[in-house]
Motif scaffolding. Structure first.
Motif, PDB file in Angstrom:
ATOM      1  N   TYR A 278       0.665  -1.220   0.013  1.00 46.57           N
ATOM      2  CA  TYR A 278       0.201  -0.424  -0.136  1.00 46.57           C
ATOM      3  C   TYR A 278       0.737   1.412  -0.113  1.00 46.57           C
ATOM      4  O   TYR A 278       0.413   2.520   0.158  1.00 46.57           O
ATOM      5  CB  TYR A 278      -0.482  -0.348   1.656  1.00 46.57           C
ATOM      6  CG  TYR A 278      -1.623   0.760   1.026  1.00 46.57           C
ATOM      7  CD1 TYR A 278      -3.302   0.227   0.174  1.00 46.57           C
ATOM      8  CD2 TYR A 278      -2.120   2.368   1.560  1.00 46.57           C
ATOM      9  CE1 TYR A 278      -4.607   1.416   0.508  1.00 46.57           C
ATOM     10  CE2 TYR A 278      -3.135   3.002   2.055  1.00 46.57           C
ATOM     11  CZ  TYR A 278      -4.195   2.357   0.739  1.00 46.57           C
ATOM     12  OH  TYR A 278      -5.492   2.816   0.880  1.00 46.57           O
TER      13      TYR A 278
ATOM     14  N   LEU B 250      -5.304  -2.253   6.880  1.00 47.11           N
ATOM     15  CA  LEU B 250      -4.256  -1.524   6.414  1.00 47.11           C
ATOM     16  C   LEU B 250      -3.541  -1.552   7.964  1.00 47.11           C
ATOM     17  O   LEU B 250      -3.578  -0.821   8.760  1.00 47.11           O
ATOM     18  CB  LEU B 250      -4.333   0.517   6.400  1.00 47.11           C
ATOM     19  CG  LEU B 250      -3.242   0.801   5.719  1.00 47.11           C
ATOM     20  CD1 LEU B 250      -3.143  -0.384   4.637  1.00 47.11           C
ATOM     21  CD2 LEU B 250      -3.713   2.418   5.793  1.00 47.11           C
TER      22      LEU B 250
ATOM     23  N   LEU C 117       3.307   0.507   4.181  1.00 48.46           N
ATOM     24  CA  LEU C 117       1.672  -0.336   5.262  1.00 48.46           C
ATOM     25  C   LEU C 117       1.803  -1.083   3.937  1.00 48.46           C
ATOM     26  O   LEU C 117       2.466  -1.502   2.515  1.00 48.46           O
ATOM     27  CB  LEU C 117       1.205   1.107   3.927  1.00 48.46           C
ATOM     28  CG  LEU C 117       1.807   2.357   4.454  1.00 48.46           C
ATOM     29  CD1 LEU C 117       1.071   4.093   4.562  1.00 48.46           C
ATOM     30  CD2 LEU C 117       1.247   2.047   5.942  1.00 48.46           C
TER      31      LEU C 117
ATOM     32  N   LYS D 245     -10.531  -1.034   6.985  1.00 49.56           N
ATOM     33  CA  LYS D 245     -11.049  -0.092   6.131  1.00 49.56           C
ATOM     34  C   LYS D 245     -12.390  -0.837   5.087  1.00 49.56           C
ATOM     35  O   LYS D 245     -12.576  -0.595   4.757  1.00 49.56           O
ATOM     36  CB  LYS D 245     -10.337  -0.494   5.341  1.00 49.56           C
ATOM     37  CG  LYS D 245      -8.348  -0.063   5.532  1.00 49.56           C
ATOM     38  CD  LYS D 245      -8.786   1.823   5.334  1.00 49.56           C
ATOM     39  CE  LYS D 245      -7.802   2.333   5.911  1.00 49.56           C
ATOM     40  NZ  LYS D 245      -8.353   3.966   5.439  1.00 49.56           N
TER      41      LYS D 245
ATOM     42  N   MET E 150      -2.189  -3.734   2.567  1.00 48.29           N
ATOM     43  CA  MET E 150      -3.544  -3.630   3.034  1.00 48.29           C
ATOM     44  C   MET E 150      -3.907  -5.351   2.745  1.00 48.29           C
ATOM     45  O   MET E 150      -3.570  -6.469   1.864  1.00 48.29           O
ATOM     46  CB  MET E 150      -4.247  -3.616   2.166  1.00 48.29           C
ATOM     47  CG  MET E 150      -6.033  -3.505   1.691  1.00 48.29           C
ATOM     48  SD  MET E 150      -6.574  -2.223   3.226  1.00 48.29           S
ATOM     49  CE  MET E 150      -5.962  -0.210   2.521  1.00 48.29           C
TER      50      MET E 150
END
Length: 155
Positions: free
Chosen positions: A93, A128, A150, A122, A152
């Protein structure tokens, strides 16, 4: 390598603050460096010209590209156990606060360390993850890369 007990997509937020320890080592070969140069078009001599880098370079030989070392963090997440085993998918991400602090000589092995520092729901089974990540050459006192990663997680 060391996930908390009962670590899963359902308990991901409970693991915030957990240090997952060291990943499996990854060897940085000259062939890997040359292939990265070919893919990116970055053929700077300090990376790909072994003779010149050994004779004139400040590190005694060729070193890995900083972005090569950064990209290895993605592979290291699997062996570190930071990805819950029941995740359907994990997508890169982004990253932030990336710093290249030390060179990684060709022929070195590197290991990464991940600390889970945040999880944001999310919706629709997506979370996340925010991680503090470091990558360091084995035997070096200074990390080669520090970054915020980051990812997801799709449960």
């Amino acid at each position: 390598m060391t996930a908390p007990a009962n670590y899963s997509t359902q308990t991901l937020a409970d693991a915030v603050g957990h240090d997952f320890g060291l990943s499996d080592p990854i060897e940085i070969t000259q062939e890997m460096i040359n292939s990265f140069a070919d893919v990116t078009g970055d053929h700077q001599w300090i990376h790909v010209d072994v003779e010149k880098a050994t004779k004139f370079g400040p590190f005694g030989g060729p070193i890995a590209h900083g972005f090569l070392t950064l990209s290895l963090l993605a592979a290291a997440t699997e062996s570190s156990g930071v990805v819950p085993s029941n995740a359907k998918a994990v997508l890169n991400y982004g990253s932030g606060k990336v710093r290249f602090l030390a060179p990684v000589p060709a022929g070195s092995s590197v290991q990464s360390r991940f600390k889970l520092v945040g999880v944001e729901d999310k919706g629709d089974g997506k979370q996340l993850m925010k991680m503090e990540a470091t990558l360091q050459a084995v035997g070096s006192d200074t990390p080669a890369v520090v970054a915020e990663l980051l990812a997801m997680v799709i449960g």
